[in-house]
Write a protein that holds these residues in place. Structure first.
Motif, PDB file in Angstrom:
ATOM      1  N   PHE A  80      10.846  -4.612   4.682  1.00  0.00           N
ATOM      2  CA  PHE A  80      10.112  -4.422   3.424  1.00  0.00           C
ATOM      3  C   PHE A  80       9.578  -3.005   3.310  1.00  0.00           C
ATOM      4  CE2 PHE A  80       7.079  -6.508   6.353  1.00  0.00           C
ATOM      5  CZ  PHE A  80       5.901  -5.781   6.211  1.00  0.00           C
ATOM      6  N   VAL A  81       9.463  -2.572   2.077  1.00  0.00           N
ATOM      7  CA  VAL A  81       8.952  -1.234   1.758  1.00  0.00           C
ATOM      8  C   VAL A  81       7.804  -1.395   0.773  1.00  0.00           C
ATOM      9  CG1 VAL A  81       9.520   1.025   0.757  1.00  0.00           C
ATOM     10  CG2 VAL A  81      11.254  -0.227   2.066  1.00  0.00           C
ATOM     11  N   TRP A  82       6.681  -0.785   1.104  1.00  0.00           N
ATOM     12  CA  TRP A  82       5.520  -0.836   0.208  1.00  0.00           C
ATOM     13  C   TRP A  82       5.107   0.567  -0.211  1.00  0.00           C
ATOM     14  CZ3 TRP A  82       1.515  -4.313   3.331  1.00  0.00           C
ATOM     15  CH2 TRP A  82       1.952  -5.646   3.317  1.00  0.00           C
ATOM     16  N   ASN A  83       4.589   0.638  -1.424  1.00  0.00           N
ATOM     17  CA  ASN A  83       3.782   1.778  -1.837  1.00  0.00           C
ATOM     18  C   ASN A  83       2.332   1.315  -1.675  1.00  0.00           C
ATOM     19  OD1 ASN A  83       2.128   3.490  -3.270  1.00  0.00           O
ATOM     20  ND2 ASN A  83       3.490   3.646  -5.055  1.00  0.00           N
ATOM     21  N   ALA A  84       1.622   1.907  -0.742  1.00  0.00           N
ATOM     22  CA  ALA A  84       0.273   1.414  -0.409  1.00  0.00           C
ATOM     23  C   ALA A  84      -0.805   1.964  -1.339  1.00  0.00           C
ATOM     24  CB  ALA A  84      -0.066   1.735   1.043  1.00  0.00           C
ATOM     25  N   GLN A  85      -0.430   2.822  -2.272  1.00  0.00           N
ATOM     26  CA  GLN A  85      -1.322   3.288  -3.334  1.00  0.00           C
ATOM     27  C   GLN A  85      -2.661   3.815  -2.820  1.00  0.00           C
ATOM     28  OE1 GLN A  85      -0.315   1.936  -7.307  1.00  0.00           O
ATOM     29  NE2 GLN A  85      -0.670  -0.119  -6.509  1.00  0.00           N
ATOM     30  N   TYR A  86      -2.665   4.379  -1.650  1.00  0.00           N
ATOM     31  CA  TYR A  86      -3.871   4.996  -1.076  1.00  0.00           C
ATOM     32  C   TYR A  86      -5.047   4.023  -0.971  1.00  0.00           C
ATOM     33  CZ  TYR A  86      -1.089   9.177  -1.953  1.00  0.00           C
ATOM     34  OH  TYR A  86      -0.081  10.095  -1.977  1.00  0.00           O
ATOM     35  N   LEU A  87      -4.729   2.722  -0.884  1.00  0.00           N
ATOM     36  CA  LEU A  87      -5.782   1.721  -0.632  1.00  0.00           C
ATOM     37  C   LEU A  87      -6.220   1.825   0.827  1.00  0.00           C
ATOM     38  CD1 LEU A  87      -4.143  -1.079  -2.749  1.00  0.00           C
ATOM     39  CD2 LEU A  87      -6.424  -0.097  -3.137  1.00  0.00           C
ATOM     40  N   PRO A  88      -7.352   1.205   1.190  1.00  0.00           N
ATOM     41  CA  PRO A  88      -7.850   1.379   2.563  1.00  0.00           C
ATOM     42  C   PRO A  88      -6.740   1.134   3.600  1.00  0.00           C
ATOM     43  CG  PRO A  88      -9.461   0.216   1.251  1.00  0.00           C
ATOM     44  CD  PRO A  88      -8.239   0.376   0.372  1.00  0.00           C
ATOM     45  N   GLY A  89      -6.459   2.164   4.386  1.00  0.00           N
ATOM     46  CA  GLY A  89      -5.279   2.163   5.234  1.00  0.00           C
ATOM     47  C   GLY A  89      -5.326   1.133   6.354  1.00  0.00           C
ATOM     48  N   ILE A  90      -6.501   0.923   6.895  1.00  0.00           N
ATOM     49  CA  ILE A  90      -6.604  -0.004   8.030  1.00  0.00           C
ATOM     50  C   ILE A  90      -6.415  -1.442   7.545  1.00  0.00           C
ATOM     51  CG2 ILE A  90      -8.217  -0.907   9.752  1.00  0.00           C
ATOM     52  CD1 ILE A  90      -9.281   1.968  10.049  1.00  0.00           C
ATOM     53  N   TRP A  91      -7.032  -1.754   6.418  1.00  0.00           N
ATOM     54  CA  TRP A  91      -6.827  -3.082   5.825  1.00  0.00           C
ATOM     55  C   TRP A  91      -5.356  -3.275   5.480  1.00  0.00           C
ATOM     56  CZ3 TRP A  91      -5.095  -3.200   0.682  1.00  0.00           C
ATOM     57  CH2 TRP A  91      -4.848  -4.478   0.194  1.00  0.00           C
ATOM     58  N   MET A  92      -4.740  -2.237   4.905  1.00  0.00           N
ATOM     59  CA  MET A  92      -3.321  -2.313   4.513  1.00  0.00           C
ATOM     60  C   MET A  92      -2.436  -2.541   5.743  1.00  0.00           C
ATOM     61  SD  MET A  92      -0.231  -0.676   4.459  1.00  0.00           S
ATOM     62  CE  MET A  92      -0.628   0.993   4.990  1.00  0.00           C
ATOM     63  N   MET A  93      -2.742  -1.837   6.829  1.00  0.00           N
ATOM     64  CA  MET A  93      -1.948  -2.006   8.057  1.00  0.00           C
ATOM     65  C   MET A  93      -2.076  -3.424   8.598  1.00  0.00           C
ATOM     66  SD  MET A  93      -0.074   0.515   9.026  1.00  0.00           S
ATOM     67  CE  MET A  93       0.207   0.184  10.774  1.00  0.00           C
ATOM     68  N   ASN A  94      -3.291  -3.949   8.539  1.00  0.00           N
ATOM     69  CA  ASN A  94      -3.511  -5.315   9.018  1.00  0.00           C
ATOM     70  C   ASN A  94      -2.703  -6.311   8.184  1.00  0.00           C
ATOM     71  OD1 ASN A  94      -5.230  -7.053  10.838  1.00  0.00           O
ATOM     72  ND2 ASN A  94      -5.750  -7.927   8.832  1.00  0.00           N
TER      73      ASN A  94
END
Lengths: 349, 349
Positions: A80-94
């Motif tokens: 999968f490929v995501w655009n994480a939109q600069y949301l909180p990176g640690i939450w996004m990684m989790n």
């Protein structure tokens, strides 16, 4: 350096409240704080709670909450490929790790490439999450807006230090690799810029390409050297190109976009030993490798050979006994943030 | 060094006949020779046709033909594990690559870990096969019977140099990375043992752990250093542990088996950019990365920055024009093998 020990739950409440007060949704603040504490426990103090005072101005400026959620660019099941939109990176990684965990038994190998992450914290924490579940995990990151590391033989920096972490299980402690493809990180350079002390060996080159231990050259046309430096920096350069390819090429966002905003691109790969020769024999082989490395007689009797991650895991064991320890600098900065936010600071443990 | 140029087809006939005469089945001999020539074309002369005189005594001793075929240890579709039973390594690698190619469009990522390979030749040739099909490929190998590289801080060698190759496509030439996780390969050490010349910088340590440029220390309790050497060899050590894990842990055969027979364990991963953000944007990003690296002003005007693999691909282009070139040493040894086998040697091109 002085340390003060705190109760884990009280620090978690503090961190969650602080991030939440500046606009991070509570669940995201909670997960972010949890992983920051795990980083402190592993001894990565530069990537632990000390980051909260850096995240607060980002939250205040709206730079960690421009969007509601990640955008799915592609999803084939095992990739999968995501655009994480600069949301909180640690939450996004989790969230990405959870997504990969939920698929791994079906696919055996799950691979993700993610662009536009905000700061993702400490790579070791993610690969440890996987190793604790008897899975192998690779996490790597680059910043397509950064130019700090010179290609081998070049004067002008093009690449970032391009961290590369891997975790894998053994019968006892997991092995937690957390390295970079340049001789040092930018944090190391900043540390020497702050202290004014020379680096212990040449990690940089000046604007003319001479190897240097003077951190200030980075502000005067210098660059961090790839692993191998002036002699065999082609090796580090190779590994660095690999990271840019996996994080930027696969995620479809990178240097071709002339990115000016700081951000992280991330590659995650989860591998289940059960989809290969099996977990039992995997651990048997890796136990032996650890045993052989630890048995290599040390050059310096006061410094026995270690396996990667051993220092951090020893720190984490200490934290279980004594509580989470904060150094004075982190403590002062966190106390200041808490005071400004009007949040009570926990008492030492 | 003197070179002589030969017609490709004539060399291929020669190599196939030679290997076949000593017992390698014709199809395997044909594929092996084809990839040896591709290695010569890429400039890897140590891993080209010069290997045939080394393979002949192995064939004569029955060490490349103890079994009929590889044994499938596990196969989940997107992952497979083989016991290669010391069959001809180059033929086996070609078979594994074909297997992965046949599955990649279904799975997006295909991963294999293989144990007990005979000599697998030049890693660049395999990752180039993939890059030429617009696929990313990682190939890495270790020898569980080998102990040449010391863990960081240790005196006793535990690991092998653990090569790591990656290929990926761009709009023009692919990028072909072919490196190792130690400062140098054992071939490099052997080269200096043969010439008696000191190494250009410390690649080894002696039995007391002192850095050394003297190749002979390898025969007196010394070791090859991991990338980073005495200063930051923890970085090379990390990458080396990764290779042992992917090649031995995943394949279920390694140092825990107290292997005494030389052999290669192999990790292969094929990645399709189309299963991520897509091939077009992948190439766009990688083109830009190449452009930026090549544009970094050189430290030394006579030595512009290159991207990994560029030298080899330039060699391959020359081969198309002038024929396959052999250096005198290779030529003499091959001529001797041909004479002993009673096979006519081709005329120079």
């Amino acid at each position: 350096m002085n340390f003060t020990y705190f109760n884990r739950n009280e620090l978690k409440t503090l961190g969650t409240k602080l991030l939440n007060q500046y606009g991070m949704p509570e669940e995201r603040a909670n997960i972010t704080t949890e992983l920051l504490i795990q980083s402190d426990e592993l001894g990565f103090t530069t990537h632990g709670l000390s980051l909260i005072p850096y995240y607060i101005p980002e939250l205040q400026a709206g730079k960690m909450q421009e969007a509601d959620d990640v955008v799915i660019v592609n999803d084939t099941g095992s990739t999968f490929v995501w655009n994480a939109q600069y949301l909180p990176g640690i939450w996004m990684m989790n969230k990405a790790m959870d997504e990969a965990f939920s698929r791994i038994k079906e696919y055996g190998v799950v691979t993700a490439s993610i662009n536009r992450a905000h700061h993702i914290g400490c790579l070791s924490t993610y690969v440890k999450l996987a190793a604790d579940k008897d899975l192998i995990c690779i996490v790597s990151t680059s910043d397509p807006a950064g130019k700090l590391v010179a290609p081998f033989g070049g004067l002008d920096p093009v690449l970032t230090p391009n961290p590369w972490a891997i975790g894998y299980p053994t019968s006892e402690d997991p092995v937690i690799i957390d390295t970079v493809t340049s001789i040092c990180t930018f944090s190391k350079v900043r540390e020497h810029l702050n202290t004014g002390l020379p680096m212990p060996y040449p990690m940089l080159q000046d604007k003319k390409g001479n190897e240097s231990t003077d951190a200030t050259v980075i502000n005067d046309g210098g660059a961090i050297l790839p692993i191998g430096g002036a002699d065999y920096g082609h090796r580090g350069y190779c590994f660095s190109m690999m990271v840019e390819m996996l994080t930027q090429g696969l995620s479809g966002h990178g240097r071709a976009d002339d990115v000016s905003r700081w951000g992280g691109n991330v590659y995650i790969q989860l591998i289940d030993p059960e989809a290969f020769a099996g977990l039992a024999v995997f651990k048997q082989q890796m136990d032996k490798l650890t045993e052989l490395c630890l048995a290599s007689r040390p050059k310096d009797d006061t410094s026995p050979v270690r396996v990667p991650g051993q220092f951090g895991l020893d720190c984490a064991k200490q934290s279980k006994v004594h509580g989470v320890r904060l150094n004075d600098e982190t403590l002062n900065r966190l106390q200041k943030s808490a005071q400004e936010a009007g949040i009570e600071f926990p008492k030492p443990h």
